[in-house]
Design a protein around this motif. Structure first.
Motif, PDB file in Angstrom:
ATOM      1  N   LEU A  78     -29.091 -16.541  -2.316  1.00  0.00           N
ATOM      2  CA  LEU A  78     -28.933 -17.213  -3.608  1.00  0.00           C
ATOM      3  C   LEU A  78     -28.243 -16.289  -4.593  1.00  0.00           C
ATOM      4  CD1 LEU A  78     -29.462 -19.560  -5.555  1.00  0.00           C
ATOM      5  CD2 LEU A  78     -31.738 -18.578  -5.991  1.00  0.00           C
ATOM      6  N   ARG A  79     -28.621 -15.023  -4.583  1.00  0.00           N
ATOM      7  CA  ARG A  79     -27.991 -14.049  -5.478  1.00  0.00           C
ATOM      8  C   ARG A  79     -26.493 -13.950  -5.219  1.00  0.00           C
ATOM      9  NH1 ARG A  79     -29.945  -8.087  -4.512  1.00  0.00           N
ATOM     10  NH2 ARG A  79     -28.691  -8.470  -2.642  1.00  0.00           N
ATOM     11  N   ALA A  80     -26.097 -13.926  -3.954  1.00  0.00           N
ATOM     12  CA  ALA A  80     -24.675 -13.839  -3.613  1.00  0.00           C
ATOM     13  C   ALA A  80     -23.910 -15.051  -4.135  1.00  0.00           C
ATOM     14  CB  ALA A  80     -24.514 -13.717  -2.097  1.00  0.00           C
ATOM     15  N   ALA A  81     -24.510 -16.237  -3.986  1.00  0.00           N
ATOM     16  CA  ALA A  81     -23.866 -17.450  -4.485  1.00  0.00           C
ATOM     17  C   ALA A  81     -23.742 -17.413  -6.007  1.00  0.00           C
ATOM     18  CB  ALA A  81     -24.662 -18.678  -4.044  1.00  0.00           C
ATOM     19  N   LEU A  82     -24.789 -16.944  -6.669  1.00  0.00           N
ATOM     20  CA  LEU A  82     -24.763 -16.861  -8.135  1.00  0.00           C
ATOM     21  C   LEU A  82     -23.741 -15.839  -8.616  1.00  0.00           C
ATOM     22  CD1 LEU A  82     -28.594 -17.051  -8.913  1.00  0.00           C
ATOM     23  CD2 LEU A  82     -26.863 -18.801  -9.394  1.00  0.00           C
ATOM     24  N   TRP A  83     -23.620 -14.723  -7.893  1.00  0.00           N
ATOM     25  CA  TRP A  83     -22.604 -13.717  -8.247  1.00  0.00           C
ATOM     26  C   TRP A  83     -21.219 -14.355  -8.242  1.00  0.00           C
ATOM     27  CZ3 TRP A  83     -22.005  -9.541 -10.780  1.00  0.00           C
ATOM     28  CH2 TRP A  83     -22.897  -8.467 -10.741  1.00  0.00           C
ATOM     29  N   ARG A  84     -20.894 -15.035  -7.135  1.00  0.00           N
ATOM     30  CA  ARG A  84     -19.554 -15.629  -7.012  1.00  0.00           C
ATOM     31  C   ARG A  84     -19.336 -16.716  -8.060  1.00  0.00           C
ATOM     32  NH1 ARG A  84     -20.872 -14.898  -1.391  1.00  0.00           N
ATOM     33  NH2 ARG A  84     -21.765 -17.000  -1.336  1.00  0.00           N
ATOM     34  N   MET A  85     -20.345 -17.543  -8.286  1.00  0.00           N
ATOM     35  CA  MET A  85     -20.212 -18.597  -9.283  1.00  0.00           C
ATOM     36  C   MET A  85     -19.998 -18.038 -10.676  1.00  0.00           C
ATOM     37  SD  MET A  85     -23.038 -21.459  -8.123  1.00  0.00           S
ATOM     38  CE  MET A  85     -22.729 -22.438  -9.593  1.00  0.00           C
ATOM     39  N   ALA A  86     -20.754 -16.995 -11.023  1.00  0.00           N
ATOM     40  CA  ALA A  86     -20.646 -16.409 -12.359  1.00  0.00           C
ATOM     41  C   ALA A  86     -19.273 -15.770 -12.571  1.00  0.00           C
ATOM     42  CB  ALA A  86     -21.749 -15.374 -12.564  1.00  0.00           C
ATOM     43  N   VAL A  87     -18.804 -15.026 -11.578  1.00  0.00           N
ATOM     44  CA  VAL A  87     -17.494 -14.377 -11.701  1.00  0.00           C
ATOM     45  C   VAL A  87     -16.386 -15.426 -11.737  1.00  0.00           C
ATOM     46  CG1 VAL A  87     -15.841 -12.847 -10.577  1.00  0.00           C
ATOM     47  CG2 VAL A  87     -18.260 -12.226 -10.646  1.00  0.00           C
ATOM     48  N   ASP A  88     -16.496 -16.442 -10.888  1.00  0.00           N
ATOM     49  CA  ASP A  88     -15.490 -17.502 -10.900  1.00  0.00           C
ATOM     50  C   ASP A  88     -15.451 -18.187 -12.265  1.00  0.00           C
ATOM     51  OD1 ASP A  88     -14.616 -17.107  -8.327  1.00  0.00           O
ATOM     52  OD2 ASP A  88     -15.907 -18.654  -7.434  1.00  0.00           O
ATOM     53  N   ARG A  89     -16.620 -18.491 -12.805  1.00  0.00           N
ATOM     54  CA  ARG A  89     -16.668 -19.176 -14.104  1.00  0.00           C
ATOM     55  C   ARG A  89     -16.143 -18.269 -15.215  1.00  0.00           C
ATOM     56  NH1 ARG A  89     -15.623 -21.975 -17.275  1.00  0.00           N
ATOM     57  NH2 ARG A  89     -16.638 -23.778 -18.218  1.00  0.00           N
ATOM     58  N   ALA A  90     -16.452 -16.976 -15.141  1.00  0.00           N
ATOM     59  CA  ALA A  90     -15.995 -16.037 -16.173  1.00  0.00           C
ATOM     60  C   ALA A  90     -14.475 -15.937 -16.198  1.00  0.00           C
ATOM     61  CB  ALA A  90     -16.600 -14.658 -15.928  1.00  0.00           C
ATOM     62  N   HIS A  91     -13.842 -16.167 -15.047  1.00  0.00           N
ATOM     63  CA  HIS A  91     -12.382 -16.064 -14.954  1.00  0.00           C
ATOM     64  C   HIS A  91     -11.696 -17.430 -14.897  1.00  0.00           C
ATOM     65  CE1 HIS A  91     -12.193 -11.670 -14.527  1.00  0.00           C
ATOM     66  NE2 HIS A  91     -13.338 -11.789 -13.882  1.00  0.00           N
ATOM     67  N   GLY A  92     -12.438 -18.452 -15.276  1.00  0.00           N
ATOM     68  CA  GLY A  92     -11.842 -19.780 -15.388  1.00  0.00           C
ATOM     69  C   GLY A  92     -11.596 -20.489 -14.076  1.00  0.00           C
ATOM     70  N   ARG A  93     -12.255 -20.033 -13.006  1.00  0.00           N
ATOM     71  CA  ARG A  93     -12.067 -20.666 -11.704  1.00  0.00           C
ATOM     72  C   ARG A  93     -13.196 -21.658 -11.421  1.00  0.00           C
ATOM     73  NH1 ARG A  93     -10.913 -15.077 -10.340  1.00  0.00           N
ATOM     74  NH2 ARG A  93     -13.036 -14.883  -9.510  1.00  0.00           N
ATOM     75  N   THR A  94     -12.894 -22.674 -10.652  1.00  0.00           N
ATOM     76  CA  THR A  94     -13.903 -23.650 -10.263  1.00  0.00           C
ATOM     77  C   THR A  94     -14.833 -23.044  -9.215  1.00  0.00           C
ATOM     78  OG1 THR A  94     -12.356 -25.470 -10.643  1.00  0.00           O
ATOM     79  CG2 THR A  94     -14.290 -25.933  -9.267  1.00  0.00           C
ATOM     80  N   PRO A  95     -16.146 -23.173  -9.385  1.00  0.00           N
ATOM     81  CA  PRO A  95     -17.080 -22.625  -8.392  1.00  0.00           C
ATOM     82  C   PRO A  95     -16.814 -23.185  -7.001  1.00  0.00           C
ATOM     83  CG  PRO A  95     -18.245 -23.239 -10.386  1.00  0.00           C
ATOM     84  CD  PRO A  95     -16.851 -23.772 -10.534  1.00  0.00           C
ATOM     85  N   ARG A  96     -17.032 -22.367  -5.982  1.00  0.00           N
ATOM     86  CA  ARG A  96     -16.804 -22.781  -4.606  1.00  0.00           C
ATOM     87  C   ARG A  96     -17.886 -23.764  -4.160  1.00  0.00           C
ATOM     88  NH1 ARG A  96     -15.379 -16.521  -2.917  1.00  0.00           N
ATOM     89  NH2 ARG A  96     -15.181 -16.067  -5.134  1.00  0.00           N
ATOM     90  N   PRO A  97     -17.485 -24.781  -3.399  1.00  0.00           N
ATOM     91  CA  PRO A  97     -18.438 -25.816  -2.971  1.00  0.00           C
ATOM     92  C   PRO A  97     -19.658 -25.258  -2.247  1.00  0.00           C
ATOM     93  CG  PRO A  97     -16.200 -26.524  -2.535  1.00  0.00           C
ATOM     94  CD  PRO A  97     -16.112 -25.086  -2.958  1.00  0.00           C
ATOM     95  N   GLN A  98     -19.463 -24.228  -1.404  1.00  0.00           N
ATOM     96  CA  GLN A  98     -20.606 -23.696  -0.658  1.00  0.00           C
ATOM     97  C   GLN A  98     -21.611 -23.001  -1.576  1.00  0.00           C
ATOM     98  OE1 GLN A  98     -17.430 -22.721  -0.435  1.00  0.00           O
ATOM     99  NE2 GLN A  98     -17.208 -20.523   0.041  1.00  0.00           N
TER     100      GLN A  98
END
Length: 207
Positions: free
Chosen positions: A73-93
């Motif tokens: 869960l932490r890994a998914a949250l890391w990627r989602m947070a960084v993606d959102r911070a840089h204006g990217r759409t979160p990954r479906p997985q």
């Protein structure tokens, strides 16, 4: 609110990421984050919960499987947070991982007789790690699907990757912590101005 972290030099400083789900991120990760890993055994996740904004945290019992789920869960949250911070759409997985964790029963809350907020099991058997992760994931749903999603940011320091949500009224937060990166920026800016001023003075004398 906030966590007490330590700089590479061992200096403690307070970091408030602004939400429960983002408080899980500084506990480590894979790749370059592996050196910050603190979730080595189930008891470590219990310690994290006690230090988080769940205060006063309930009694929690965590299994090895739940610890592994916490890292995922932490890994998914890391990627989602960084993606959102840089204006990217979160990954479906990653969205699916958060939704899966959030679908489980969360830590049950109760209203105490004194009017305060507590946990329904705080005087009974320990809650489970799965309930803890559901509570974290539901917080992520509220954050990434709420009005502050556009304020999820990465620290502006070149050598810092901490992520936070800016909940301040003006919305101009740039640093993970003014004690740490904000102060370092001020010191560097002051040094640069002094050096520039000295160079100008030398130039005028040589004219």
């Amino acid at each position: 609110m906030g966590l007490v972290l330590h700089s590479p030099e061992g200096v403690p400083y307070r970091f408030d990421p602004g939400s429960l789900c983002l408080e899980l991120l500084p506990t480590g990760g894979s790749g370059s984050y592996a050196r910050y890993e603190v979730l080595h055994e189930p008891a470590n996740l219990v310690v994290w919960a006690a230090r988080s904004r769940l205060r006063p945290a309930p009694s929690i019992e965590v299994t090895e499987a739940e610890l592994a789920a916490a890292r995922e869960l932490r890994a998914a949250l890391w990627r989602m947070a960084v993606d959102r911070a840089h204006g990217r759409t979160p990954r479906p997985q990653d969205v699916a991982a958060v939704n899966e964790a959030a679908s489980r029963p969360p830590l049950p809350v109760r209203l105490r007789r004194d009017g305060g907020r507590g946990w329904a099991r705080e005087w009974g058997p320990g809650a489970t790690g799965t309930q803890l992760l559901s509570t974290v994931a539901r917080d992520a749903v509220d954050l990434f699907g709420g009005p502050y999603a556009h304020r999820i940011r990465e620290c502006a320091a070149d050598d810092c990757r901490l992520v936070f949500v800016d909940t301040s009224r003006p919305g101009r937060r740039r640093w993970c912590s003014m004690e740490r990166c904000g102060n370092r920026h001020k010191v560097r800016a002051l040094r640069a101005r002094r050096e520039e001023s000295g160079e100008r003075g030398e130039h005028r004398e040589g004219e």
